[in-house]
Write an enzyme that holds these catalytic residues in place. Structure first.
Site, PDB file in Angstrom:
ATOM      1  N   GLU A  17       1.546  18.172  45.696  1.00 43.32           N
ATOM      2  CA  GLU A  17       1.315  16.901  46.606  1.00 43.32           C
ATOM      3  C   GLU A  17       1.465  15.822  45.506  1.00 43.32           C
ATOM      4  OE1 GLU A  17      -2.353  15.161  49.113  1.00 43.32           O
ATOM      5  OE2 GLU A  17      -2.554  17.433  48.523  1.00 43.32           O
ATOM      6  N   ARG A 248      -6.100  30.471  39.717  1.00 43.61           N
ATOM      7  CA  ARG A 248      -5.665  29.255  39.205  1.00 43.61           C
ATOM      8  C   ARG A 248      -6.081  29.230  37.587  1.00 43.61           C
ATOM      9  NH1 ARG A 248      -7.126  24.334  40.920  1.00 43.61           N
ATOM     10  NH2 ARG A 248      -6.610  24.971  42.993  1.00 43.61           N
ATOM     11  N   LYS A 258      -8.125  16.892  39.930  1.00 42.03           N
ATOM     12  CA  LYS A 258      -7.733  15.660  40.103  1.00 42.03           C
ATOM     13  C   LYS A 258      -8.794  14.623  40.101  1.00 42.03           C
ATOM     14  CE  LYS A 258      -3.527  16.371  42.335  1.00 42.03           C
ATOM     15  NZ  LYS A 258      -2.844  16.914  43.522  1.00 42.03           N
TER      16      LYS A 258
HETATM   17  P1  ATP Z   1      -6.184  19.107  43.700  1.00 46.32           P
HETATM   18  O1  ATP Z   1      -6.789  20.144  44.227  1.00 46.32           O
HETATM   19  O2  ATP Z   1      -7.073  18.974  42.288  1.00 46.32           O
HETATM   20  O3  ATP Z   1      -6.059  17.628  44.297  1.00 46.32           O
HETATM   21  P2  ATP Z   1      -3.846  20.696  43.728  1.00 46.32           P
HETATM   22  O4  ATP Z   1      -4.061  21.955  42.978  1.00 46.32           O
HETATM   23  O5  ATP Z   1      -4.045  20.875  45.077  1.00 46.32           O
HETATM   24  O6  ATP Z   1      -4.790  19.596  43.147  1.00 46.32           O
HETATM   25  P3  ATP Z   1      -1.202  20.351  44.178  1.00 46.32           P
HETATM   26  O7  ATP Z   1      -0.266  19.139  43.968  1.00 46.32           O
HETATM   27  O8  ATP Z   1      -1.451  20.331  45.637  1.00 46.32           O
HETATM   28  O9  ATP Z   1      -2.637  19.941  43.566  1.00 46.32           O
HETATM   29  O10 ATP Z   1      -0.750  21.746  43.638  1.00 46.32           O
HETATM   30  C1  ATP Z   1       0.706  22.211  43.476  1.00 46.32           C
HETATM   31  C2  ATP Z   1       0.729  23.527  43.099  1.00 46.32           C
HETATM   32  O11 ATP Z   1       0.101  23.710  41.919  1.00 46.32           O
HETATM   33  C3  ATP Z   1       0.136  24.448  44.115  1.00 46.32           C
HETATM   34  O12 ATP Z   1       0.663  25.611  44.532  1.00 46.32           O
HETATM   35  C4  ATP Z   1      -1.294  24.847  43.217  1.00 46.32           C
HETATM   36  O13 ATP Z   1      -1.627  26.297  43.881  1.00 46.32           O
HETATM   37  C5  ATP Z   1      -0.977  24.829  42.031  1.00 46.32           C
HETATM   38  N1  ATP Z   1      -2.019  24.538  41.239  1.00 46.32           N
HETATM   39  C6  ATP Z   1      -2.821  23.455  41.099  1.00 46.32           C
HETATM   40  N2  ATP Z   1      -3.751  23.627  40.127  1.00 46.32           N
HETATM   41  C7  ATP Z   1      -3.409  24.744  39.613  1.00 46.32           C
HETATM   42  C8  ATP Z   1      -4.138  25.502  38.475  1.00 46.32           C
HETATM   43  N3  ATP Z   1      -5.485  25.214  37.931  1.00 46.32           N
HETATM   44  N4  ATP Z   1      -3.876  26.622  38.027  1.00 46.32           N
HETATM   45  C9  ATP Z   1      -2.533  27.172  38.599  1.00 46.32           C
HETATM   46  N5  ATP Z   1      -1.971  26.371  39.912  1.00 46.32           N
HETATM   47  C10 ATP Z   1      -2.440  25.394  40.132  1.00 46.32           C
HETATM   48 MG    MG Z   2      -3.551  20.619  46.836  1.00 40.22          MG
END
Ligand code: ATP
Ligand code: MG
Length: 573
Positions: A17, A248, A258
């Site tokens: 995102e 994750r 975030k």
């Molecule tokens: P937040 O929930 O903190 O806003 P997010 O994880 O939803 O962040 P995205 O930009 O939606 O952020 O994530 C992009 C991709 O990265 C998604 O496929 C997500 O599953 C993966 N991702 C995010 N955080 C992690 C993590 N800690 N470990 C592994 N993959 C991750």
């Molecule tokens: Mg997300």
């Protein structure tokens, strides 16, 4: 992973995102998605999941794309946006209405929540669930035309209010949001929601393996339901994508949410998103961490279906391993004291030769100027040496690395008792690399710089951002932390998926490490002033350093410490 139904084709996507900077956790996801595609001769799309108009920005998109490329991956021409599909997503929504599979909900969000039921209790049908197709279509079109305010209505799928899976209880798929979108401008005032958008985007891009984190496991039935219906209706092609979940990344001594990262930047606890202490990829780059180190890390921690914690030392060890292999060696004296060689002629100087890399002789040697006045580390001299101290002390001998054996003959102090000068004599027959030099055995071996030739530099000594492994919460059982990497195993291994200990939250801010950044004036060998920004080195006996991306200049060198030579946290912390 099953690839049979796709005829061996493996197409994945990384779907960030664009509402922030990528962090170490994303690196795991990027390595997994791009790595899996590459290993199978497939491809991986970069898709911006830009369905929330309010929080997103092009600035983030460019940073994200740059970070993915920095990690060493390439999406070719396959850079997409969920917003590319807004027209189709809208058409499909009308189709769901026409099939009697969606309806316009006019209850408030609170009323909907109250009727949703619980894990043990079925939900209650909305009074609007029975609306006819024509009424639904007309209302949905008026939603799109901007006739209603935010929150007045939503579009819901009509699935099953009694489903044991709450995600299947008539999930909302469109909401009204009078907001400009960074790509579609004011064209839309209704926006599709994540669960609806994501599976359709995957299917339109012909993704085979849609990899996401474990919290989406309960969304998988909805994912399948939406695209199955559309495929049955002839609107999507088969084979349909399949969702796979993985754990994750949870890393000790850092936060990866975030919301918390924003707080660190906003409240000035760090110097911005690319502060080398931040667990962002822009921060990692400035820290001197390497893309290869991240890829090694991703490989080493593997992919599992059970949530666990990885100790920060695992990541740091990967960086050490990679930097050890590639970083040239240089000399820096971080806390100098003067060493005078009283029997070395004043005004004379000679060259000593130091290998650029001890395991890679092909990288050659460089000359270091040697002279009567040198700089050594303050801690390499002790007036009263503790037991087992093999460096300089009155009467003791050490080798000046790549140069001569010297014997300490005395020292001077200032009025406050600080040592200001150490005196010694050298033995001209012991020059490193000359015949017989090795005949003289001494235990200590210290580094030095010529006082006349050394250059001043700013050195930023970075350390872990937090001083406790689980910032803001008490520790989950120690056994839950992986210090030694486990063997990577298949995502379909079907092991248990326990949650990491979710403990009551204190403020993670209280756990910031006050020593995470120290800026010192140090001395470096002249060759280092000529380093290009982002050149990485091992400063012998100190650790791995990088010429700062933003601030390093030949006339004002700046180096950041990426990581020390050895882990000092395991023992003390
Ligand atoms: P937040 O929930 O903190 O806003 P997010 O994880 O939803 O962040 P995205 O930009 O939606 O952020 O994530 C992009 C991709 O990265 C998604 O496929 C997500 O599953 C993966 N991702 C995010 N955080 C992690 C993590 N800690 N470990 C592994 N993959 C991750
Ligand atoms: Mg997300």
């Amino acid at each position: 992973m099953r690839t049979g139904k796709y005829g061996g084709r493996v197409w994945t996507r990384f779907p960030p995102e664009p509402n922030g900077y990528l962090h170490y956790g994303h690196a795991k996801s990027i390595c997994l998605n791009f790595g899996l595609a590459a290993e199978n001769g497939g491809r991986c799309n970069l898709r911006f999941d830009d369905t929330n108009p309010v929080k997103e920005d092009v600035e983030f998109e460019e940073s994200i794309a740059h970070s993915v490329r920095w990690l060493g991956f390439d999406w070719g021409e396959h850079r997409y946006h969920a917003s590319d599909y807004y027209d189709l997503l809208y058409r499909f929504a009308e189709w769901f209405i026409e099939q009697g599979l969606a309806y316009v909900e006019s209850q408030s969000a609170d009323e909907m929540r109250a009727a949703r039921g619980t894990l043990t209790e079925a939900g209650r049908a909305s009074p609007y669930r029975g609306r006819g197709v024509e009424e639904n279509l007309a209302l949905f079109r008026r939603m799109r035309a901007g006739e209603f305010g935010d929150g007045a209505h939503v579009l819901r799928l009509k699935i099953d209010m009694a489903s044991p899976n709450i995600n299947m209880r008539d999930p909302a798929i469109y909401r009204i949001r009078h907001a400009s979108h960074h790509r579609t401008g004011d064209k839309w005032c209704i926006y599709p929601l994540y669960d609806y958008t994501h599976c359709i985007s995957d299917a339109l891009e012909r993704i085979t393996h849609s990899i996401c984190t474990l919290e989406f496991q309960d969304h998988r039935p909805l994912y399948d339901w939406v695209i199955e219906r559309l495929a049955e209706g002839g609107l999507l092609e088969r084979p349909l994508p399949q969702q796979y979940e993985f754990a994750r990344l949870n890393l000790t001594y850092v936060v990866l949410s975030k919301r918390k990262l924003i707080q660190l930047v906003r409240d000035g606890h760090v110097d911005g998103w690319d502060d080398p202490r931040m667990p962002t990829l822009v921060g990692a780059r400035r820290r001197g961490f390497t893309p290869e180190g991240f890829r090694l890390f991703a490989e080493r921690i593997g992919v599992s279906k059970s949530d666990s914690w990885i100790d920060m030392s695992v990541l740091e060890d990967c960086m050490r391993e990679d930097l050890n292999a590639r970083a040239q060696r240089r000399i820096a004296v971080l806390d100098p004291v003067k060493l005078v060689i009283d029997n070395y002629p004043a005004g004379q100087s000679e060259e000593c030769f130091a290998p650029n890399h001890p395991q890679q002789p092909e990288l050659g040697k460089r000359a270091l100027a040697f002279g009567r006045e040198l700089l050594i580390e303050r801690e390499d001299f002790a007036e009263h040496p503790p037991k087992g101290y093999f460096r300089l002390s009155p009467g003791a001998e050490v080798r000046l690395r790549y140069a001569f054996v010297v014997r300490c003959t005395g020292f001077e102090k200032d009025g406050e008792g600080n040592v200001t000068v150490v005196h010694c004599t050298y033995d001209p027959d012991t020059k490193s690399g000359t015949p017989g030099a090795d005949a003289r055995k001494v235990k200590g071996n210290i580094h030095w710089l010529s006082a006349e030739h050394a250059r001043q530099a700013e050195v930023r000594l970075y350390d872990r951002l937090f001083s406790t492994p689980f910032p803001g919460s008490s520790a989950p059982a120690a056994s839950a932390v992986n210090h030694a990497p486990e063997q990577g195993h298949s995502m379909l291994a079907g092991d248990d998926d326990t949650d990491p200990g979710e403990a009551a939250e204190r403020s993670f801010i209280d756990d910031l490490n006050p020593l995470s950044k120290r800026v010192i004036r140090a001395f470096v060998e002249p060759a280092l002033a000529g380093a290009a920004a982002e050149d990485r080195f091992q400063f012998e006996r100190h650790g791995y350093f990088v010429a700062d991306l933003a601030d390093h200049r030949a006339d004002a060198p700046v180096f950041n410490r990426a990581v020390t030579l050895r882990d000092s946290w395991g023992k003390s912390g």
